[in-house]
Design a protein around this motif. Structure first.
Motif, PDB file in Angstrom:
ATOM      1  N   PRO A 179       0.929  -1.247  -0.060  1.00 32.39           N
ATOM      2  CA  PRO A 179      -0.077   0.073  -0.052  1.00 32.39           C
ATOM      3  C   PRO A 179       0.915   1.280   0.003  1.00 32.39           C
ATOM      4  O   PRO A 179       1.992   1.233   0.661  1.00 32.39           O
ATOM      5  N   ILE A 180       0.498   2.193  -0.906  1.00 28.34           N
ATOM      6  CA  ILE A 180       1.196   3.564  -0.990  1.00 28.34           C
ATOM      7  C   ILE A 180       1.641   4.034   0.726  1.00 28.34           C
ATOM      8  O   ILE A 180       2.643   4.612   0.760  1.00 28.34           O
ATOM      9  N   PRO A 181       0.708   4.165   1.602  1.00 26.72           N
ATOM     10  CA  PRO A 181       1.002   4.701   2.763  1.00 26.72           C
ATOM     11  C   PRO A 181       2.191   3.932   3.712  1.00 26.72           C
ATOM     12  O   PRO A 181       2.860   4.553   4.240  1.00 26.72           O
ATOM     13  N   VAL A 182       2.603   2.715   3.007  1.00 24.02           N
ATOM     14  CA  VAL A 182       3.867   2.024   3.768  1.00 24.02           C
ATOM     15  C   VAL A 182       4.996   2.898   3.266  1.00 24.02           C
ATOM     16  O   VAL A 182       5.712   3.150   4.041  1.00 24.02           O
ATOM     17  N   PHE A 183       4.903   3.225   1.958  1.00 23.29           N
ATOM     18  CA  PHE A 183       6.328   3.909   1.379  1.00 23.29           C
ATOM     19  C   PHE A 183       6.293   5.291   2.198  1.00 23.29           C
ATOM     20  O   PHE A 183       7.437   5.925   2.441  1.00 23.29           O
ATOM     21  N   ARG A 184       5.050   6.115   2.304  1.00 19.17           N
ATOM     22  CA  ARG A 184       5.013   7.441   3.247  1.00 19.17           C
ATOM     23  C   ARG A 184       5.525   7.218   4.558  1.00 19.17           C
ATOM     24  O   ARG A 184       6.290   8.149   5.002  1.00 19.17           O
ATOM     25  N   ALA A 185       5.519   5.972   5.278  1.00 20.62           N
ATOM     26  CA  ALA A 185       5.469   5.918   6.464  1.00 20.62           C
ATOM     27  C   ALA A 185       7.125   5.432   6.777  1.00 20.62           C
ATOM     28  O   ALA A 185       7.685   5.924   7.577  1.00 20.62           O
ATOM     29  N   ILE A 186       7.719   4.503   5.974  1.00 15.63           N
ATOM     30  CA  ILE A 186       9.019   3.979   6.209  1.00 15.63           C
ATOM     31  C   ILE A 186      10.229   4.509   5.084  1.00 15.63           C
ATOM     32  O   ILE A 186      11.250   4.035   5.328  1.00 15.63           O
ATOM     33  N   GLY A 187       9.563   4.963   3.758  1.00 19.29           N
ATOM     34  CA  GLY A 187      10.546   5.202   3.033  1.00 19.29           C
ATOM     35  C   GLY A 187      10.833   4.082   2.026  1.00 19.29           C
ATOM     36  O   GLY A 187       9.920   3.193   1.864  1.00 19.29           O
ATOM     37  N   VAL A 188      11.823   4.311   1.219  1.00 18.05           N
ATOM     38  CA  VAL A 188      11.895   3.084   0.095  1.00 18.05           C
ATOM     39  C   VAL A 188      13.152   2.062   0.569  1.00 18.05           C
ATOM     40  O   VAL A 188      13.231   2.018   1.666  1.00 18.05           O
ATOM     41  N   PHE A 189      13.517   1.207  -0.385  1.00 18.90           N
ATOM     42  CA  PHE A 189      14.364   0.252   0.002  1.00 18.90           C
ATOM     43  C   PHE A 189      15.808   0.766   0.216  1.00 18.90           C
ATOM     44  O   PHE A 189      16.150   1.686  -0.276  1.00 18.90           O
ATOM     45  N   ASP A 190      16.317   0.132   1.148  1.00 18.98           N
ATOM     46  CA  ASP A 190      17.735   0.497   1.554  1.00 18.98           C
ATOM     47  C   ASP A 190      18.606   0.027   0.432  1.00 18.98           C
ATOM     48  O   ASP A 190      19.283  -1.102   0.785  1.00 18.98           O
ATOM     49  N   ASP A 191      18.886   0.896  -0.632  1.00 19.04           N
ATOM     50  CA  ASP A 191      19.724   0.431  -1.637  1.00 19.04           C
ATOM     51  C   ASP A 191      21.555   0.761  -1.160  1.00 19.04           C
ATOM     52  O   ASP A 191      22.092   0.380  -2.037  1.00 19.04           O
ATOM     53  N   ARG A 192      21.605   1.314  -0.094  1.00 14.75           N
ATOM     54  CA  ARG A 192      23.122   1.393   0.222  1.00 14.75           C
ATOM     55  C   ARG A 192      23.596   0.285   0.886  1.00 14.75           C
ATOM     56  O   ARG A 192      24.662  -0.169   0.608  1.00 14.75           O
ATOM     57  N   ARG A 193      22.806  -0.382   1.936  1.00 15.84           N
ATOM     58  CA  ARG A 193      23.373  -1.701   2.548  1.00 15.84           C
ATOM     59  C   ARG A 193      23.039  -2.654   1.851  1.00 15.84           C
ATOM     60  O   ARG A 193      23.814  -3.605   1.849  1.00 15.84           O
ATOM     61  N   PHE A 194      21.784  -2.793   1.335  1.00 15.81           N
ATOM     62  CA  PHE A 194      21.325  -3.998   0.506  1.00 15.81           C
ATOM     63  C   PHE A 194      20.912  -3.710  -1.061  1.00 15.81           C
ATOM     64  O   PHE A 194      20.044  -3.539  -1.472  1.00 15.81           O
ATOM     65  N   CYS A 195      22.083  -3.541  -1.856  1.00 18.87           N
ATOM     66  CA  CYS A 195      21.684  -3.195  -3.272  1.00 18.87           C
ATOM     67  C   CYS A 195      21.261  -4.290  -4.024  1.00 18.87           C
ATOM     68  O   CYS A 195      20.575  -3.996  -5.380  1.00 18.87           O
ATOM     69  N   HIS A 196      21.268  -5.479  -3.691  1.00 18.45           N
ATOM     70  CA  HIS A 196      20.624  -6.630  -4.672  1.00 18.45           C
ATOM     71  C   HIS A 196      19.801  -7.383  -3.614  1.00 18.45           C
ATOM     72  O   HIS A 196      18.566  -7.510  -3.434  1.00 18.45           O
ATOM     73  N   HIS A 197      20.584  -8.487  -2.830  1.00 23.64           N
ATOM     74  CA  HIS A 197      19.883  -9.449  -1.981  1.00 23.64           C
ATOM     75  C   HIS A 197      19.835  -8.873  -0.635  1.00 23.64           C
ATOM     76  O   HIS A 197      20.243  -7.833  -0.151  1.00 23.64           O
ATOM     77  N   MET A 198      18.541  -9.308  -0.121  1.00 29.47           N
ATOM     78  CA  MET A 198      18.054  -8.901   1.238  1.00 29.47           C
ATOM     79  C   MET A 198      17.446  -7.539   1.363  1.00 29.47           C
ATOM     80  O   MET A 198      16.813  -7.186   2.364  1.00 29.47           O
ATOM     81  N   ALA A 199      17.411  -6.750   0.153  1.00 29.05           N
ATOM     82  CA  ALA A 199      16.932  -5.505   0.415  1.00 29.05           C
ATOM     83  C   ALA A 199      15.150  -5.478   0.687  1.00 29.05           C
ATOM     84  O   ALA A 199      14.490  -4.610   1.128  1.00 29.05           O
ATOM     85  N   ASP A 200      14.567  -6.644  -0.005  1.00 28.98           N
ATOM     86  CA  ASP A 200      13.022  -6.813   0.157  1.00 28.98           C
ATOM     87  C   ASP A 200      12.911  -7.552   1.734  1.00 28.98           C
ATOM     88  O   ASP A 200      12.078  -6.738   2.224  1.00 28.98           O
ATOM     89  N   LEU A 201      13.868  -8.215   2.148  1.00 25.42           N
ATOM     90  CA  LEU A 201      13.746  -8.664   3.653  1.00 25.42           C
ATOM     91  C   LEU A 201      13.504  -7.697   4.378  1.00 25.42           C
ATOM     92  O   LEU A 201      12.776  -7.305   5.371  1.00 25.42           O
ATOM     93  N   ASP A 202      14.487  -6.862   4.239  1.00 30.80           N
ATOM     94  CA  ASP A 202      14.835  -5.731   5.125  1.00 30.80           C
ATOM     95  C   ASP A 202      13.620  -4.622   4.983  1.00 30.80           C
ATOM     96  O   ASP A 202      13.100  -4.153   6.225  1.00 30.80           O
ATOM     97  N   PHE A 203      13.331  -4.415   3.802  1.00 34.79           N
ATOM     98  CA  PHE A 203      11.976  -3.422   3.836  1.00 34.79           C
ATOM     99  C   PHE A 203      10.841  -3.941   4.461  1.00 34.79           C
ATOM    100  O   PHE A 203      10.111  -3.299   5.380  1.00 34.79           O
TER     101      PHE A 203
END
Length: 297
Positions: A179-203
């Protein structure tokens, strides 16, 4: 409206096949955004030619999964200004889906508001094994339980007998309705620490901690080309290749990525990473011993 963000790189056949599946969906209130991260095989050109309604964004080849997905997500949030009732669906291109896939995701979301809805994964090849049906995390002993195996013995029929939705402690980006409000609340994917694997798990874990439950829709199935993704560390390999896999960007056992994950989410991060790496190394040794014994027979 569902905004579908698909990061792609040099897999033209998979990308076009995925877009063909999306074109057959019964849900028409959708917009597909392909993020072509520096493909050299003509992916972007073919997408524009065959699917003119698809938005194609371009990267320079260094975005990887998280950066490419963020480019698409920011395009939706900043350029299209979606309503609070809209969704972003993150999707990989190495999958096939039936025509009711989006509709089933929306049904699950309507029945479970404020939730992120994940997808079941089934191998596209016979015997069509159940590959993913949610996870349970034990952050004390660095263990991620694969429910597809532990609860459903890799059988989709067993999952269907259980429930229309099942809980999960994390979700993969391969079919995650947010849902769009999730991005408003927590931001986007952490592409600095997790550029490929585990970005989705972290998010998804960040979303769960922020009060957005995670569910898997039993009826929402992605048929996965399981041999098309990243480095397969489940098979025997030479010590040199294993050592390279510990630092490869496309490897699920990348030490630095798993270290960042432990620091962000484990109550005792150095205990977590120690147990995690012992399990990875031990698994490698066991696979090598089994392979050697099989050759000696």
């Amino acid at each position: 409206m569902i905004y579908i963000v698909i990061p792609v790189h040099n897999r033209k056949a998979f990308t076009l096949g995925c877009l063909h599946c999306l074109a057959q969906q019964t849900v028409t209130d959708r917009l597909v955004i392909v993020v072509d991260d520096g493909s050299t095989d003509g992916t972007g050109e073919q997408v524009r030619k065959q699917f003119p309604d698809v938005v194609v964004l371009t990267g320079n080849g260094s975005l990887w999964w998280a950066g490419a997905t963020n480019l698409g997500v920011r395009y939706v949030l900043d350029t299209l200004d979606p309503d609070a009732d809209d969704f972003i669906l993150t999707l990989n291109d190495d999958i096939s889906i039936n025509s009711g896939y989006l509709a089933n995701l929306l049904i699950a979301s309507k029945a479970n508001q404020r939730c992120l809805i994940g997808s079941v994964s089934v191998d596209v090849k016979p015997p069509h094994a159940l590959l993913y049906a949610g996870t349970r995390h034990n952050f004390l002993v660095a263990k991620i339980e694969d429910q597809a195996t532990t609860r459903f013995t890799n059988k989709y029929a067993s999952l269907l007998q259980n429930s229309s939705c099942i809980g999960s402690d994390s979700l993969p980006g391969r079919g995650m309705l947010v849902p769009i409000p999730v991005f408003r609340a927590i931001g986007v994917f952490d592409d600095r620490r997790f550029c490929h694997h585990m970005a989705d798990l972290d998010f998804s874990i960040r979303a769960r901690k922020a009060g957005f439950p995670l569910l898997i829709s039993s009826a929402s199935v992605v048929y996965e080309y399981s041999d098309a993704t990243g480095v397969d560390v489940s098979k025997p390999m030479s010590l040199r290749l294993f050592w390279q896999a510990l630092s490869a960007i496309k490897s699920p056992i990348n030490y630095q990525v798993r270290h960042h994950f432990a620091l962000k989410h484990a109550p005792f991060p150095y205990l977590y990473i120690g147990i995690d790496m012992l399990r990875i190394i031990g698994g490698y040794v066991i696979r090598q011993i089994k392979a050697t014994l099989a050759m000696d027979r």
